[in-house]
Structure formats: C-alpha cells, structure tokens
Design a protein around this motif. Sequence first.
Motif, PDB file in Angstrom:
ATOM      1  N   UNK A  80     -46.694 -67.026 -65.020  1.00  0.00           N
ATOM      2  CA  UNK A  80     -46.351 -67.251 -63.613  1.00  0.00           C
ATOM      3  C   UNK A  80     -45.246 -68.298 -63.528  1.00  0.00           C
ATOM      4  N   UNK A  81     -44.206 -67.993 -62.771  1.00  0.00           N
ATOM      5  CA  UNK A  81     -43.086 -68.906 -62.599  1.00  0.00           C
ATOM      6  C   UNK A  81     -41.911 -68.637 -63.507  1.00  0.00           C
ATOM      7  N   UNK A  82     -42.079 -67.811 -64.534  1.00  0.00           N
ATOM      8  CA  UNK A  82     -40.961 -67.492 -65.432  1.00  0.00           C
ATOM      9  C   UNK A  82     -39.787 -66.921 -64.638  1.00  0.00           C
ATOM     10  N   UNK A  83     -38.592 -67.355 -64.989  1.00  0.00           N
ATOM     11  CA  UNK A  83     -37.388 -66.770 -64.400  1.00  0.00           C
ATOM     12  C   UNK A  83     -37.049 -65.479 -65.140  1.00  0.00           C
ATOM     13  N   UNK A  84     -36.902 -64.396 -64.394  1.00  0.00           N
ATOM     14  CA  UNK A  84     -36.688 -63.084 -65.004  1.00  0.00           C
ATOM     15  C   UNK A  84     -35.642 -62.288 -64.233  1.00  0.00           C
ATOM     16  N   UNK A  85     -35.101 -61.286 -64.920  1.00  0.00           N
ATOM     17  CA  UNK A  85     -34.230 -60.282 -64.304  1.00  0.00           C
ATOM     18  C   UNK A  85     -34.850 -58.920 -64.575  1.00  0.00           C
ATOM     19  N   UNK A  86     -34.682 -57.981 -63.650  1.00  0.00           N
ATOM     20  CA  UNK A  86     -35.353 -56.698 -63.805  1.00  0.00           C
ATOM     21  C   UNK A  86     -34.488 -55.549 -63.322  1.00  0.00           C
ATOM     22  N   UNK A  87     -34.559 -54.448 -64.058  1.00  0.00           N
ATOM     23  CA  UNK A  87     -34.062 -53.158 -63.570  1.00  0.00           C
ATOM     24  C   UNK A  87     -35.213 -52.476 -62.860  1.00  0.00           C
ATOM     25  N   UNK A  88     -34.953 -51.916 -61.682  1.00  0.00           N
ATOM     26  CA  UNK A  88     -35.995 -51.374 -60.812  1.00  0.00           C
ATOM     27  C   UNK A  88     -35.763 -49.879 -60.597  1.00  0.00           C
ATOM     28  N   UNK A  89     -36.271 -49.033 -61.463  1.00  0.00           N
ATOM     29  CA  UNK A  89     -35.998 -47.591 -61.327  1.00  0.00           C
ATOM     30  C   UNK A  89     -36.512 -46.989 -60.039  1.00  0.00           C
ATOM     31  N   UNK A  90     -37.557 -47.586 -59.439  1.00  0.00           N
ATOM     32  CA  UNK A  90     -38.090 -47.071 -58.174  1.00  0.00           C
ATOM     33  C   UNK A  90     -37.538 -47.809 -56.968  1.00  0.00           C
ATOM     34  N   UNK A  91     -36.570 -48.712 -57.168  1.00  0.00           N
ATOM     35  CA  UNK A  91     -36.027 -49.477 -56.058  1.00  0.00           C
ATOM     36  C   UNK A  91     -36.950 -50.607 -55.663  1.00  0.00           C
ATOM     37  N   UNK A  92     -36.690 -51.157 -54.466  1.00  0.00           N
ATOM     38  CA  UNK A  92     -37.534 -52.211 -53.942  1.00  0.00           C
ATOM     39  C   UNK A  92     -36.952 -53.604 -53.993  1.00  0.00           C
ATOM     40  N   UNK A  93     -35.733 -53.757 -54.518  1.00  0.00           N
ATOM     41  CA  UNK A  93     -35.169 -55.085 -54.707  1.00  0.00           C
ATOM     42  C   UNK A  93     -34.770 -55.810 -53.447  1.00  0.00           C
ATOM     43  N   UNK A  94     -34.550 -55.097 -52.341  1.00  0.00           N
ATOM     44  CA  UNK A  94     -34.128 -55.734 -51.096  1.00  0.00           C
ATOM     45  C   UNK A  94     -35.342 -56.267 -50.340  1.00  0.00           C
ATOM     46  N   UNK A  95     -36.104 -57.131 -50.992  1.00  0.00           N
ATOM     47  CA  UNK A  95     -37.339 -57.632 -50.396  1.00  0.00           C
ATOM     48  C   UNK A  95     -37.718 -58.955 -51.050  1.00  0.00           C
ATOM     49  N   UNK A  96     -38.636 -59.677 -50.418  1.00  0.00           N
ATOM     50  CA  UNK A  96     -39.066 -60.966 -50.964  1.00  0.00           C
ATOM     51  C   UNK A  96     -39.882 -60.803 -52.237  1.00  0.00           C
ATOM     52  N   UNK A  97     -40.583 -59.669 -52.360  1.00  0.00           N
ATOM     53  CA  UNK A  97     -41.366 -59.399 -53.565  1.00  0.00           C
ATOM     54  C   UNK A  97     -41.111 -57.962 -54.005  1.00  0.00           C
ATOM     55  N   UNK A  98     -41.124 -57.745 -55.327  1.00  0.00           N
ATOM     56  CA  UNK A  98     -40.961 -56.395 -55.846  1.00  0.00           C
ATOM     57  C   UNK A  98     -41.806 -56.250 -57.109  1.00  0.00           C
ATOM     58  N   UNK A  99     -42.355 -55.071 -57.308  1.00  0.00           N
ATOM     59  CA  UNK A  99     -43.086 -54.745 -58.528  1.00  0.00           C
ATOM     60  C   UNK A  99     -42.138 -54.008 -59.463  1.00  0.00           C
ATOM     61  N   UNK A 100     -42.117 -54.432 -60.728  1.00  0.00           N
ATOM     62  CA  UNK A 100     -41.229 -53.829 -61.718  1.00  0.00           C
ATOM     63  C   UNK A 100     -42.019 -53.428 -62.959  1.00  0.00           C
ATOM     64  N   UNK A 101     -41.640 -52.332 -63.630  1.00  0.00           N
ATOM     65  CA  UNK A 101     -42.259 -52.016 -64.919  1.00  0.00           C
ATOM     66  C   UNK A 101     -41.982 -53.145 -65.908  1.00  0.00           C
ATOM     67  N   UNK A 257     -14.647 -33.436 -75.445  1.00  0.00           N
ATOM     68  CA  UNK A 257     -16.089 -33.444 -75.226  1.00  0.00           C
ATOM     69  C   UNK A 257     -16.391 -34.029 -73.855  1.00  0.00           C
ATOM     70  N   UNK A 258     -17.476 -33.536 -73.247  1.00  0.00           N
ATOM     71  CA  UNK A 258     -17.938 -34.012 -71.955  1.00  0.00           C
ATOM     72  C   UNK A 258     -19.414 -34.368 -72.095  1.00  0.00           C
ATOM     73  N   UNK A 259     -19.768 -35.584 -71.697  1.00  0.00           N
ATOM     74  CA  UNK A 259     -21.147 -36.018 -71.778  1.00  0.00           C
ATOM     75  C   UNK A 259     -21.498 -36.816 -70.528  1.00  0.00           C
ATOM     76  N   UNK A 260     -22.753 -37.171 -70.386  1.00  0.00           N
ATOM     77  CA  UNK A 260     -23.183 -37.865 -69.174  1.00  0.00           C
ATOM     78  C   UNK A 260     -24.142 -38.996 -69.465  1.00  0.00           C
ATOM     79  N   UNK A 261     -24.263 -39.885 -68.490  1.00  0.00           N
ATOM     80  CA  UNK A 261     -25.211 -40.990 -68.574  1.00  0.00           C
ATOM     81  C   UNK A 261     -25.851 -41.169 -67.212  1.00  0.00           C
ATOM     82  N   UNK A 262     -27.188 -41.187 -67.192  1.00  0.00           N
ATOM     83  CA  UNK A 262     -27.939 -41.436 -65.962  1.00  0.00           C
ATOM     84  C   UNK A 262     -29.088 -42.368 -66.296  1.00  0.00           C
ATOM     85  N   UNK A 263     -29.056 -43.572 -65.763  1.00  0.00           N
ATOM     86  CA  UNK A 263     -30.039 -44.582 -66.127  1.00  0.00           C
ATOM     87  C   UNK A 263     -31.435 -44.214 -65.653  1.00  0.00           C
ATOM     88  N   UNK A 264     -31.546 -43.512 -64.523  1.00  0.00           N
ATOM     89  CA  UNK A 264     -32.852 -43.108 -64.031  1.00  0.00           C
ATOM     90  C   UNK A 264     -33.528 -42.117 -64.964  1.00  0.00           C
TER      91      UNK A 264
END
Length: 324
Positions: A80-101, A257-264
């Motif tokens: 509790x209290x650790x400073x962290x950064x997160x990628x949020x595949x389900x969204x939710x970052x525009x809020x005071x709290x967010x759940x992240x994997x 060559x043609x390739x793609x990248x999708x983070x989701x």
Amino acid sequence: MRAIAFKETGGPGVLRPVELPDPEPGPGEVLIRVAYAGVNYGEVQHRLGDFGEPEGETVTGLEAAGNVAAVGPEVSGFAIGDEVAAYLPAGGGYAQYVVAPAAFVFPAAGLDLRTAGAAPLVLTTAYGVLAGAARIGAGDTVLVHAAAGGVGSVAAQLARELGAARVYGTVGTPEKAEYARRFGYDAVFPREDFPGAVREATAGRGVDVLLDPVGGPTRLAGFEVLAPFGRTVVYGEAGRHPDLELPVLPLWKNNRALTGYNIGDLARRAPETLRAHARAALDLAAAGRVRVEVSAEYALADAPLAHELLEAGRSRGKSVLRVR
C-alpha cells in the motif's frame, strides 16, 4: 469517486464529470489511487465508438500512475502506498481510482508520477512495434509517421537503443517538425510529400522499417519507400480512412512486408510478451536513456478539451490529466 465518463459515443462533449462507486480489486488485480492519467488517441477512438458502444457510464483512459491503494487475492510484490504506473487494457484511467491487472502494473522507480502517467502505453507500444512487429535489426533505417506525437516522440529514441543507424520522421506542420527534432530524428519531412524526401535522404535505397499510425494515402505511399525486405508496421488509423484493399503480388515482387501491432490483442493473447516489452521500455526511461516529455497538462474536468485538441491534430508530444 470522481471520474470523467461517457454513456453515448460522439464528440468530446460526450465526456462528462460523474460520481461513481470506488472499484475494488479482484483476484490478480491492483487498485490504484490515480495521480495522473495519460491522454491517447486510443481514448478518442473509444469515445467515438471504435471499440463498441458504451454500456452505462463508461470511463476511458488506457494508462495511469499513482499509488497502490489495495491489492486483490493472488497478488504479491506490491505494498500500500507504492508509486506505480499501469497499462489499463479495459480503460478506467480518467478517475480517482482504477483497477489494473497486476501483470501490467510497474514500479514508477526513476520516474515522477506525472511522467509515469504518460509512459506505460506509449513506451510499450513503441517498443513492441519496433522490437516485436518490425523485428528491428542493427543498422536499420527507420521512418516514423506522426513523429511529434506521443509514440513518435519516444519511437526515435527507442529505435536508436535497439540499433537503428538512421531515423527519419514525418509530420503535418512545420511547428511539429521543429518539436520532433528534439527527440533525435536525423531529419523530419512534411508528410504530404515524404516519398521524394525519403528517397533523396537514403540515396534511393529506402527504409528498412516504416511505422504507420496514419493510414489511407499515407500508408499506400509508404510502400514505395521500403528498401528490399523493408516492412511497414501498422499500429493505428489516426486518419480514420476506409480500410485499404491491398493486392499481395506487389509485396512479393518488390520484397516488401506488411505487419501490425495492437496492444489490446497482445494483452489478451500474449500478456507475458506485453509485460516484457513494457518492462524493457520503462527501464530505459528510468535510466534516462529514453525521455518521455509531457507537453501539456489538464485538470481532469478538462478532458474534453484535451480530446478536442488531440482529435484535431493540434496537440504534440504527450498530454496528461491531473487527477490529484
């Protein structure tokens, strides 16, 4: 909790301040008290309905940084209290709290929270595009469209770290060219006539790797500047053009060559790979070898303005929302 949400798709005005219940972390999840949330074109697409229609009040936001507020079952390594950064595949970052994997939550060590809020999505995407999709090699020449954007501003730096010999970019305005040059591009060209400039800069050979988040006519023109065995990596459609119908024979006959990248998709099907890309890119940023520059900061309530400027192509670099 305070949040910015939308319940119908449309322009920036559909984003509204709302009060929602605080989320709770489930198994394998971390609850983050958000300090800053990054603003990305993917969130514009979310609002416009590219990811489907919203179901009730929907909070977008694909990356955030803050402090660990709680951890769910089966989670270790966080306090509790650790400073962290997160990628949020389900969204939710525009809020005071967010759940992240928990798999996509990383210590913010070496980065202040403002910078960390701007980093997880763009750094992971740029690294994944270059190392994963493009399979960049030592001595490669790279061309990056949207060189002044969030991904573009770190892609040039990461390309150097991964062995590129020359890195070129394209932009839509002269002002953006001046901005992009700060991130190590050898040259930055106007996008409307880039093929001739690229051929001249490479003595007619072309580039080994082309990063394209724009689409449409820009994507078609890019095939003409690929060197033998050159590869175009598609990782966005910012121009919102209709999908291209590409013949395969020109790829074969011209060694392209043609390739793609999708983070989701990667988050769903290869989370370990995504985590490895994110960890490698964030470590480079923490060591000061790659710079993530926040060019604009908005209050959470000003998310519609941030979207308006990004969607109109009037922003540059990376913007964040100040949540607390």
